[in-house]
Design a protein around this motif. Structure first.
Motif, PDB file in Angstrom:
ATOM      1  N   MET A  57       0.841  -1.195   0.000  1.00  0.00           N
ATOM      2  CA  MET A  57       0.000   0.000   0.000  1.00  0.00           C
ATOM      3  C   MET A  57       0.876   1.245   0.000  1.00  0.00           C
ATOM      4  O   MET A  57       2.012   1.229   0.477  1.00  0.00           O
ATOM      5  CB  MET A  57      -0.905   0.004   1.239  1.00  0.00           C
ATOM      6  N   GLY A  58       0.322   2.341  -0.536  1.00  0.00           N
ATOM      7  CA  GLY A  58       1.041   3.602  -0.498  1.00  0.00           C
ATOM      8  C   GLY A  58       1.244   4.051   0.942  1.00  0.00           C
ATOM      9  O   GLY A  58       0.345   3.913   1.778  1.00  0.00           O
ATOM     10  N   LEU A  59       2.420   4.595   1.245  1.00  0.00           N
ATOM     11  CA  LEU A  59       2.742   5.011   2.604  1.00  0.00           C
ATOM     12  C   LEU A  59       1.780   6.092   3.103  1.00  0.00           C
ATOM     13  O   LEU A  59       1.279   6.019   4.232  1.00  0.00           O
ATOM     14  CB  LEU A  59       4.184   5.525   2.660  1.00  0.00           C
ATOM     15  N   PHE A  60       1.529   7.101   2.271  1.00  0.00           N
ATOM     16  CA  PHE A  60       0.656   8.187   2.698  1.00  0.00           C
ATOM     17  C   PHE A  60      -0.770   7.683   2.901  1.00  0.00           C
ATOM     18  O   PHE A  60      -1.422   8.017   3.894  1.00  0.00           O
ATOM     19  CB  PHE A  60       0.661   9.321   1.670  1.00  0.00           C
ATOM     20  N   ARG A  61      -1.259   6.852   1.985  1.00  0.00           N
ATOM     21  CA  ARG A  61      -2.609   6.292   2.111  1.00  0.00           C
ATOM     22  C   ARG A  61      -2.728   5.468   3.393  1.00  0.00           C
ATOM     23  O   ARG A  61      -3.746   5.510   4.088  1.00  0.00           O
ATOM     24  CB  ARG A  61      -2.923   5.433   0.886  1.00  0.00           C
ATOM     25  N   ASN A  62      -1.694   4.713   3.708  1.00  0.00           N
ATOM     26  CA  ASN A  62      -1.685   3.912   4.930  1.00  0.00           C
ATOM     27  C   ASN A  62      -1.772   4.794   6.170  1.00  0.00           C
ATOM     28  O   ASN A  62      -2.512   4.506   7.111  1.00  0.00           O
ATOM     29  CB  ASN A  62      -0.412   3.061   4.974  1.00  0.00           C
ATOM     30  N   ARG A  63      -1.027   5.907   6.161  1.00  0.00           N
ATOM     31  CA  ARG A  63      -1.042   6.813   7.314  1.00  0.00           C
ATOM     32  C   ARG A  63      -2.383   7.524   7.441  1.00  0.00           C
ATOM     33  O   ARG A  63      -2.863   7.762   8.560  1.00  0.00           O
ATOM     34  CB  ARG A  63       0.115   7.813   7.192  1.00  0.00           C
ATOM     35  N   VAL A  64      -3.002   7.853   6.318  1.00  0.00           N
ATOM     36  CA  VAL A  64      -4.346   8.450   6.359  1.00  0.00           C
ATOM     37  C   VAL A  64      -5.325   7.451   6.980  1.00  0.00           C
ATOM     38  O   VAL A  64      -6.207   7.825   7.758  1.00  0.00           O
ATOM     39  CB  VAL A  64      -4.804   8.865   4.949  1.00  0.00           C
ATOM     40  N   GLY A  65      -5.153   6.174   6.647  1.00  0.00           N
ATOM     41  CA  GLY A  65      -6.022   5.142   7.196  1.00  0.00           C
ATOM     42  C   GLY A  65      -5.905   5.053   8.716  1.00  0.00           C
ATOM     43  O   GLY A  65      -6.908   4.927   9.420  1.00  0.00           O
ATOM     44  N   TRP A  66      -4.698   5.148   9.243  1.00  0.00           N
ATOM     45  CA  TRP A  66      -4.510   5.117  10.691  1.00  0.00           C
ATOM     46  C   TRP A  66      -5.062   6.386  11.337  1.00  0.00           C
ATOM     47  O   TRP A  66      -5.635   6.342  12.422  1.00  0.00           O
ATOM     48  CB  TRP A  66      -3.028   4.939  11.028  1.00  0.00           C
ATOM     49  N   THR A  67      -4.898   7.510  10.655  1.00  0.00           N
ATOM     50  CA  THR A  67      -5.465   8.770  11.163  1.00  0.00           C
ATOM     51  C   THR A  67      -6.972   8.650  11.310  1.00  0.00           C
ATOM     52  O   THR A  67      -7.555   8.989  12.347  1.00  0.00           O
ATOM     53  CB  THR A  67      -5.145   9.928  10.197  1.00  0.00           C
ATOM     54  N   ARG A  68      -7.607   8.157  10.270  1.00  0.00           N
ATOM     55  CA  ARG A  68      -9.062   7.952  10.262  1.00  0.00           C
ATOM     56  C   ARG A  68      -9.491   7.079  11.425  1.00  0.00           C
ATOM     57  O   ARG A  68     -10.466   7.361  12.115  1.00  0.00           O
ATOM     58  CB  ARG A  68      -9.443   7.299   8.932  1.00  0.00           C
ATOM     59  N   SER A  69      -8.734   6.012  11.676  1.00  0.00           N
ATOM     60  CA  SER A  69      -9.070   5.085  12.740  1.00  0.00           C
ATOM     61  C   SER A  69      -9.040   5.770  14.112  1.00  0.00           C
ATOM     62  O   SER A  69      -9.959   5.598  14.921  1.00  0.00           O
ATOM     63  CB  SER A  69      -8.083   3.908  12.721  1.00  0.00           C
ATOM     64  N   TYR A  70      -8.012   6.564  14.364  1.00  0.00           N
ATOM     65  CA  TYR A  70      -7.902   7.238  15.659  1.00  0.00           C
ATOM     66  C   TYR A  70      -8.960   8.318  15.834  1.00  0.00           C
ATOM     67  O   TYR A  70      -9.502   8.509  16.928  1.00  0.00           O
ATOM     68  CB  TYR A  70      -6.495   7.818  15.834  1.00  0.00           C
ATOM     69  N   LEU A  71      -9.288   9.031  14.770  1.00  0.00           N
ATOM     70  CA  LEU A  71     -10.334  10.049  14.864  1.00  0.00           C
ATOM     71  C   LEU A  71     -11.679   9.410  15.183  1.00  0.00           C
ATOM     72  O   LEU A  71     -12.487   9.967  15.928  1.00  0.00           O
ATOM     73  CB  LEU A  71     -10.420  10.839  13.552  1.00  0.00           C
ATOM     74  N   LYS A  72     -11.900   8.213  14.637  1.00  0.00           N
ATOM     75  CA  LYS A  72     -13.159   7.520  14.916  1.00  0.00           C
ATOM     76  C   LYS A  72     -13.204   7.037  16.359  1.00  0.00           C
ATOM     77  O   LYS A  72     -14.234   7.124  17.033  1.00  0.00           O
ATOM     78  CB  LYS A  72     -13.341   6.339  13.965  1.00  0.00           C
ATOM     79  N   LYS A  73     -12.067   6.526  16.866  1.00  0.00           N
ATOM     80  CA  LYS A  73     -12.019   6.066  18.261  1.00  0.00           C
ATOM     81  C   LYS A  73     -12.379   7.204  19.217  1.00  0.00           C
ATOM     82  O   LYS A  73     -12.979   6.972  20.271  1.00  0.00           O
ATOM     83  CB  LYS A  73     -10.625   5.547  18.588  1.00  0.00           C
ATOM     84  N   ALA A  74     -12.003   8.431  18.828  1.00  0.00           N
ATOM     85  CA  ALA A  74     -12.261   9.588  19.689  1.00  0.00           C
ATOM     86  C   ALA A  74     -13.656  10.160  19.489  1.00  0.00           C
ATOM     87  O   ALA A  74     -14.038  11.115  20.173  1.00  0.00           O
ATOM     88  CB  ALA A  74     -11.215  10.668  19.424  1.00  0.00           C
TER      89      ALA A  74
END
Length: 311
Positions: A57-74
């Motif tokens: 996977m693209g590095l930036f796309r992967n990091r956006v995916g983790w960002t999305r996950s943490y924003l949802k947890k909050a």
């Protein structure tokens, strides 16, 4: 393999820009989010071609995916549909304060994130990022790999619980019965498990026979909670239901967690043996027994074959 570009932001640096991007309330797809954030950070096409170490996977796309996950947890964003993202009222209220930064240390103060950390027993002592970095740097490659797998499984467990909370109560009841069957309860015949959850079920959602003749039964209570936790009254009601049925074994499963008083009530029960399975344990068991999950990729770790070099 192409090395990561230092220009590509870490996932925490993406948090506030992503939340600002969703501020209007419009629903965005993942591709739209990645494209607009790439423009925000002035990333080139070459930057976006950089892959994560596995090359999947693209590095930036992967990091956006983790960002999305943490924003949802909050509780700052939610997923109205698969692979689509939208800000929540809580997220809009947060942006009204004109925050200058948004990182994990800020998320740890938010109610939904606190609830998530309690469910998964995450470390909430607010370690400084420098300490975490130092800790990672002191680990061996094997320790880093184990830690990475652990983090991926925790994220998988979170996603799995989110799916269970989205589906109906009936679906959840069937899920827990199937999980117990995969664990070996009632696997000797197809009709060894029965879902009873309906009006007039006296608080029993399912029954699984432990032997071929049905002489030993385990009674099940399944609570699909989106918020909050299971309290002592829920456990007392379950114990009462078991007593009415004249049985002494029960399993209480939930997508949430159990309060301390609920745990004590279950442990204090003398006539009925009650096993409690909270959201964390439920998700981990589903992962262990491959229920609702599948293998994404397999990584082969190789070592030298000393026998080959024997003369």
């Amino acid at each position: 393999m192409t090395q990561p570009n230092t220009q590509i932001p870490d996932f925490q640096s993406i948090m506030l820009p992503m939340l600002n991007l969703l501020e209007s309330g419009e629903v965005f797809t993942l591709n739209q989010v990645v494209t607009k954030l790439a423009e925000h950070f002035h990333l080139s096409k070459e930057d976006l071609k950089i892959k994560v170490p596995s090359g999947q996977m693209g590095l930036f796309r992967n990091r956006v995916g983790w960002t999305r996950s943490y924003l949802k947890k909050a509780g700052l964003i939610h997923y109205p549909e698969r692979a689509k993202y939208q800000i929540t009222p809580f997220g809009k209220d947060y942006l009204k304060g004109k925050p200058k930064d948004l990182r994990i240390k800020h998320l740890k103060k938010m109610p939904d994130y606190i609830e998530w950390t309690k469910t998964f027993n995450q470390d909430t002592n607010n370690k400084q990022e420098a300490e975490i970095t130092k800790e990672i740097e002191s680990q061996t490659p094997e320790e880093v790999l184990a830690s990475t797998v652990d983090q991926l499984n925790k994220q998988l467990a979170t996603d799995l619980l989110d799916k269970l909370k989205e589906n109906s109560f009936g679906y959840f009841e069937n899920f827990v019965i199937e999980l117990l069957q995969k664990m070996g309860y009632g696997e000797f015949r197809e009709d060894a498990a029965e879902r009873t959850g309906q009006t007039g079920d006296n608080g029993i959602d399912g029954i699984i026979s432990q032997d071929r003749l049905g002489l030993e039964n385990v009674y099940i209570q399944a609570k699909r909670f989106r918020d909050g936790h299971v309290g002592s009254p829920d456990i007392r009601n379950f114990i009462g239901s078991l007593a009415l049925q004249g049985v002494n074994k029960g399993v209480f499963l939930t997508t949430s967690r159990f309060s301390e008083s609920a745990i004590k009530t279950a442990s204090d029960s003398k006539q009925q043996k009650i096993i409690l399975i909270d959201g964390k344990q439920l998700a981990n068991l589903a992962i262990e027994y491959n229920l609702g999950v599948q293998v994404d990729k397999t990584i082969a770790i190789k070592k030298i074959d000393l026998d080959y070099f024997e003369e």
